[in-house]
Design a protein around this motif. Sequence first.
Motif, PDB file in Angstrom:
ATOM      1  N   MET A  46      19.221  70.471  57.480  1.00 36.17           N
ATOM      2  CA  MET A  46      20.296  71.466  57.383  1.00 36.17           C
ATOM      3  C   MET A  46      21.491  70.919  56.583  1.00 36.17           C
ATOM      4  N   HIS A  47      21.589  69.586  56.504  1.00 38.80           N
ATOM      5  CA  HIS A  47      22.768  68.954  55.915  1.00 38.80           C
ATOM      6  C   HIS A  47      22.578  68.638  54.433  1.00 38.80           C
ATOM      7  N   ALA A  48      23.696  68.447  53.743  1.00 40.17           N
ATOM      8  CA  ALA A  48      23.662  68.072  52.331  1.00 40.17           C
ATOM      9  C   ALA A  48      23.042  66.680  52.196  1.00 40.17           C
ATOM     10  N   ALA A  49      22.559  66.370  50.972  1.00 37.74           N
ATOM     11  CA  ALA A  49      21.912  65.072  50.740  1.00 37.74           C
ATOM     12  C   ALA A  49      22.872  63.928  51.064  1.00 37.74           C
ATOM     13  N   PRO A  53      30.697  62.730  53.210  1.00 34.64           N
ATOM     14  CA  PRO A  53      31.828  63.619  53.555  1.00 34.64           C
ATOM     15  C   PRO A  53      31.797  64.043  55.022  1.00 34.64           C
ATOM     16  N   MET A  54      30.585  64.207  55.580  1.00 33.20           N
ATOM     17  CA  MET A  54      30.465  64.597  56.990  1.00 33.20           C
ATOM     18  C   MET A  54      30.882  63.469  57.930  1.00 33.20           C
ATOM     19  N   ARG A  55      30.611  62.234  57.513  1.00 34.97           N
ATOM     20  CA  ARG A  55      31.017  61.087  58.355  1.00 34.97           C
ATOM     21  C   ARG A  55      32.535  61.089  58.513  1.00 34.97           C
ATOM     22  N   GLU A  56      33.247  61.451  57.452  1.00 28.83           N
ATOM     23  CA  GLU A  56      34.712  61.504  57.526  1.00 28.83           C
ATOM     24  C   GLU A  56      35.165  62.740  58.292  1.00 28.83           C
ATOM     25  N   SER A  57      34.563  63.891  57.940  1.00 28.42           N
ATOM     26  CA  SER A  57      35.020  65.150  58.527  1.00 28.42           C
ATOM     27  C   SER A  57      34.803  65.197  60.040  1.00 28.42           C
ATOM     28  N   LEU A  58      33.618  64.793  60.487  1.00 27.69           N
ATOM     29  CA  LEU A  58      33.351  64.859  61.933  1.00 27.69           C
ATOM     30  C   LEU A  58      34.227  63.848  62.683  1.00 27.69           C
ATOM     31  N   LYS A  75      44.575  69.787  57.249  1.00 30.44           N
ATOM     32  CA  LYS A  75      43.945  69.944  55.921  1.00 30.44           C
ATOM     33  C   LYS A  75      43.214  71.272  55.799  1.00 30.44           C
ATOM     34  N   ARG A  76      42.934  71.939  56.934  1.00 27.75           N
ATOM     35  CA  ARG A  76      42.153  73.186  56.913  1.00 27.75           C
ATOM     36  C   ARG A  76      42.852  74.240  57.756  1.00 27.75           C
ATOM     37  N   PRO A  77      43.983  74.788  57.238  1.00 28.02           N
ATOM     38  CA  PRO A  77      44.724  75.740  58.077  1.00 28.02           C
ATOM     39  C   PRO A  77      43.835  76.899  58.530  1.00 28.02           C
ATOM     40  N   ALA A  84      32.648  78.285  61.807  1.00 30.85           N
ATOM     41  CA  ALA A  84      32.073  77.605  60.640  1.00 30.85           C
ATOM     42  C   ALA A  84      30.567  77.395  60.799  1.00 30.85           C
ATOM     43  N   HIS A  85      30.073  77.384  62.017  1.00 29.23           N
ATOM     44  CA  HIS A  85      28.655  77.127  62.242  1.00 29.23           C
ATOM     45  C   HIS A  85      27.803  78.390  62.315  1.00 29.23           C
ATOM     46  N   ARG A  86      28.441  79.552  62.387  1.00 26.90           N
ATOM     47  CA  ARG A  86      27.668  80.794  62.604  1.00 26.90           C
ATOM     48  C   ARG A  86      26.691  81.115  61.499  1.00 26.90           C
ATOM     49  N   ALA A  87      27.145  80.865  60.248  1.00 30.58           N
ATOM     50  CA  ALA A  87      26.318  81.285  59.118  1.00 30.58           C
ATOM     51  C   ALA A  87      25.377  80.185  58.647  1.00 30.58           C
ATOM     52  N   LEU A  88      25.338  79.048  59.355  1.00 31.25           N
ATOM     53  CA  LEU A  88      24.511  77.934  58.876  1.00 31.25           C
ATOM     54  C   LEU A  88      23.028  78.264  58.969  1.00 31.25           C
ATOM     55  N   GLU A  89      22.355  78.058  57.843  1.00 26.52           N
ATOM     56  CA  GLU A  89      20.905  78.235  57.775  1.00 26.52           C
ATOM     57  C   GLU A  89      20.235  77.216  58.707  1.00 26.52           C
ATOM     58  N   THR A  95      17.622  73.137  66.864  1.00 29.22           N
ATOM     59  CA  THR A  95      18.480  72.229  66.093  1.00 29.22           C
ATOM     60  C   THR A  95      19.744  71.877  66.888  1.00 29.22           C
ATOM     61  N   ALA A  96      20.218  72.817  67.717  1.00 25.21           N
ATOM     62  CA  ALA A  96      21.386  72.523  68.567  1.00 25.21           C
ATOM     63  C   ALA A  96      21.031  71.399  69.555  1.00 25.21           C
ATOM     64  N   THR A  97      19.814  71.451  70.093  1.00 24.16           N
ATOM     65  CA  THR A  97      19.378  70.400  71.029  1.00 24.16           C
ATOM     66  C   THR A  97      19.269  69.061  70.303  1.00 24.16           C
ATOM     67  N   GLN A  98      18.759  69.090  69.074  1.00 22.22           N
ATOM     68  CA  GLN A  98      18.665  67.841  68.305  1.00 22.22           C
ATOM     69  C   GLN A  98      20.053  67.241  68.091  1.00 22.22           C
ATOM     70  N   TRP A  99      21.029  68.107  67.805  1.00 19.59           N
ATOM     71  CA  TRP A  99      22.410  67.619  67.587  1.00 19.59           C
ATOM     72  C   TRP A  99      22.914  66.890  68.839  1.00 19.59           C
ATOM     73  N   VAL A 100      22.709  67.526  69.989  1.00 19.58           N
ATOM     74  CA  VAL A 100      23.230  66.952  71.239  1.00 19.58           C
ATOM     75  C   VAL A 100      22.495  65.644  71.575  1.00 19.58           C
ATOM     76  N   ALA A 131      26.652  77.450  72.575  1.00 21.05           N
ATOM     77  CA  ALA A 131      27.378  78.647  72.109  1.00 21.05           C
ATOM     78  C   ALA A 131      27.164  78.850  70.611  1.00 21.05           C
ATOM     79  N   MET A 132      27.129  77.753  69.852  1.00 22.18           N
ATOM     80  CA  MET A 132      26.889  77.880  68.398  1.00 22.18           C
ATOM     81  C   MET A 132      25.514  78.490  68.136  1.00 22.18           C
ATOM     82  N   ALA A 133      24.502  78.027  68.884  1.00 19.12           N
ATOM     83  CA  ALA A 133      23.153  78.563  68.694  1.00 19.12           C
ATOM     84  C   ALA A 133      23.104  80.035  69.115  1.00 19.12           C
TER      85      ALA A 133
HETATM   86  C1  HEM Z   1      24.682  73.250  67.422  1.00 17.72           C
HETATM   87  C2  HEM Z   1      24.441  72.094  66.838  1.00 17.72           C
HETATM   88  C3  HEM Z   1      25.024  71.781  65.485  1.00 17.72           C
HETATM   89  C4  HEM Z   1      24.411  71.849  64.266  1.00 17.72           C
HETATM   90  C5  HEM Z   1      22.956  72.235  64.012  1.00 17.72           C
HETATM   91  C6  HEM Z   1      25.398  71.499  63.262  1.00 17.72           C
HETATM   92  C7  HEM Z   1      25.172  71.454  61.902  1.00 17.72           C
HETATM   93  C8  HEM Z   1      26.151  71.306  60.954  1.00 17.72           C
HETATM   94  C9  HEM Z   1      25.943  71.394  59.517  1.00 17.72           C
HETATM   95  C10 HEM Z   1      24.586  71.663  58.839  1.00 17.72           C
HETATM   96  C11 HEM Z   1      27.129  71.206  58.903  1.00 17.72           C
HETATM   97  C12 HEM Z   1      27.405  71.236  57.384  1.00 17.72           C
HETATM   98  C13 HEM Z   1      27.057  69.881  56.838  1.00 17.72           C
HETATM   99  C14 HEM Z   1      27.073  69.761  55.350  1.00 17.72           C
HETATM  100  O1  HEM Z   1      27.848  70.438  54.673  1.00 17.72           O
HETATM  101  O2  HEM Z   1      26.275  68.947  54.855  1.00 17.72           O
HETATM  102  C15 HEM Z   1      28.113  70.973  59.953  1.00 17.72           C
HETATM  103  C16 HEM Z   1      29.436  70.721  59.740  1.00 17.72           C
HETATM  104  C17 HEM Z   1      30.320  70.336  60.732  1.00 17.72           C
HETATM  105  N1  HEM Z   1      30.071  70.293  62.078  1.00 17.72           N
HETATM  106 FE1  HEM Z   1      28.357  70.775  62.994  1.00 17.72          FE
HETATM  107  N2  HEM Z   1      26.588  71.204  63.891  1.00 17.72           N
HETATM  108  C18 HEM Z   1      26.393  71.367  65.243  1.00 17.72           C
HETATM  109  C19 HEM Z   1      27.308  71.146  66.242  1.00 17.72           C
HETATM  110  C20 HEM Z   1      28.581  70.687  66.046  1.00 17.72           C
HETATM  111  C21 HEM Z   1      29.517  70.376  67.106  1.00 17.72           C
HETATM  112  C22 HEM Z   1      29.230  70.506  68.606  1.00 17.72           C
HETATM  113  C23 HEM Z   1      30.653  69.956  66.489  1.00 17.72           C
HETATM  114  C24 HEM Z   1      31.932  69.486  67.088  1.00 17.72           C
HETATM  115  C25 HEM Z   1      31.999  68.802  68.222  1.00 17.72           C
HETATM  116  C26 HEM Z   1      30.439  70.009  65.049  1.00 17.72           C
HETATM  117  C27 HEM Z   1      31.360  69.678  64.076  1.00 17.72           C
HETATM  118  C28 HEM Z   1      31.199  69.856  62.729  1.00 17.72           C
HETATM  119  C29 HEM Z   1      32.226  69.593  61.739  1.00 17.72           C
HETATM  120  C30 HEM Z   1      33.637  69.096  62.012  1.00 17.72           C
HETATM  121  C31 HEM Z   1      31.684  69.904  60.492  1.00 17.72           C
HETATM  122  C32 HEM Z   1      32.359  69.752  59.121  1.00 17.72           C
HETATM  123  C33 HEM Z   1      33.119  70.966  58.742  1.00 17.72           C
HETATM  124  C34 HEM Z   1      33.936  70.701  57.478  1.00 17.72           C
HETATM  125  O3  HEM Z   1      33.976  69.572  56.976  1.00 17.72           O
HETATM  126  O4  HEM Z   1      34.551  71.651  57.016  1.00 17.72           O
HETATM  127  N3  HEM Z   1      29.177  70.466  64.828  1.00 17.72           N
HETATM  128  N4  HEM Z   1      27.486  71.054  61.167  1.00 17.72           N
END
Ligand code: HEM
Length: 142
Positions: A46-49, A53-58, A75-77, A84-89, A95-100, A131-133
């Motif tokens: 699901m993530h970019a190659a 940037p994600m290591r910094e953002s998260l 930085k993101r008013p 932000a997660h609703r429209a993610l392919e 995948t939510a379980t894998q994240w956790v 909730a995201m899923a």
């Molecule tokens: C339900 C499970 C989740 C999945 C499958 C998921 C997946 C993703 C993906 C694919 C991206 C975009 C990455 C990219 O551009 O390469 C992203 C961004 C992000 N996710 Fe998640 N995520 C999940 C849960 C969470 C949770 C629980 C948090 C916070 C505690 C979180 C915080 C973030 C943040 C901060 C970003 C970056 C947004 C930005 O830089 O604008 N995610 N996530």
Amino acid sequence: MDKIESTAKPVLPFDRIGGREPIQRMVDRFYDLMESEPDFAELRAMHAADLSPMRESLTDFLMAWMGGPRDWFEKRPGACVMSAHRALEGMNYATATQWVLAMQQAAKDTIPSDPDFVDNMVAAFASMSKAMAANAGKGDSH
Ligand code: HEM
């Protein structure tokens, strides 16, 4: 009965974990696991190659979420991490379980001294991810 009031200030999660550095270590371990473990392949896809940037953002997001500096929001008013997660392919319960699971492993590996903190944090991530899923594909309104 007398009212018991504590004058002690609650300890912020940001201070309990020990600031930005331990958060960065946990996040780096999370993405390292995502890159190397076949169990997290769907989540990785699901993530970019480039995950840097994600290591910094998260890291910045979690720092603010734990009560630390709010750079991520400044930085993101108006940004909302849930919307932000609703429209993610590929967003779904699998995948939510894998994240956790990946984050739970990363937290256990990098914060071995504070299992209660890890359990509470992972429980909060689990409800957010569920909730995201549940909201996946439902548009961008609140
Ligand atoms: C339900 C499970 C989740 C999945 C499958 C998921 C997946 C993703 C993906 C694919 C991206 C975009 C990455 C990219 O551009 O390469 C992203 C961004 C992000 N996710 Fe998640 N995520 C999940 C849960 C969470 C949770 C629980 C948090 C916070 C505690 C979180 C915080 C973030 C943040 C901060 C970003 C970056 C947004 C930005 O830089 O604008 N995610 N996530």
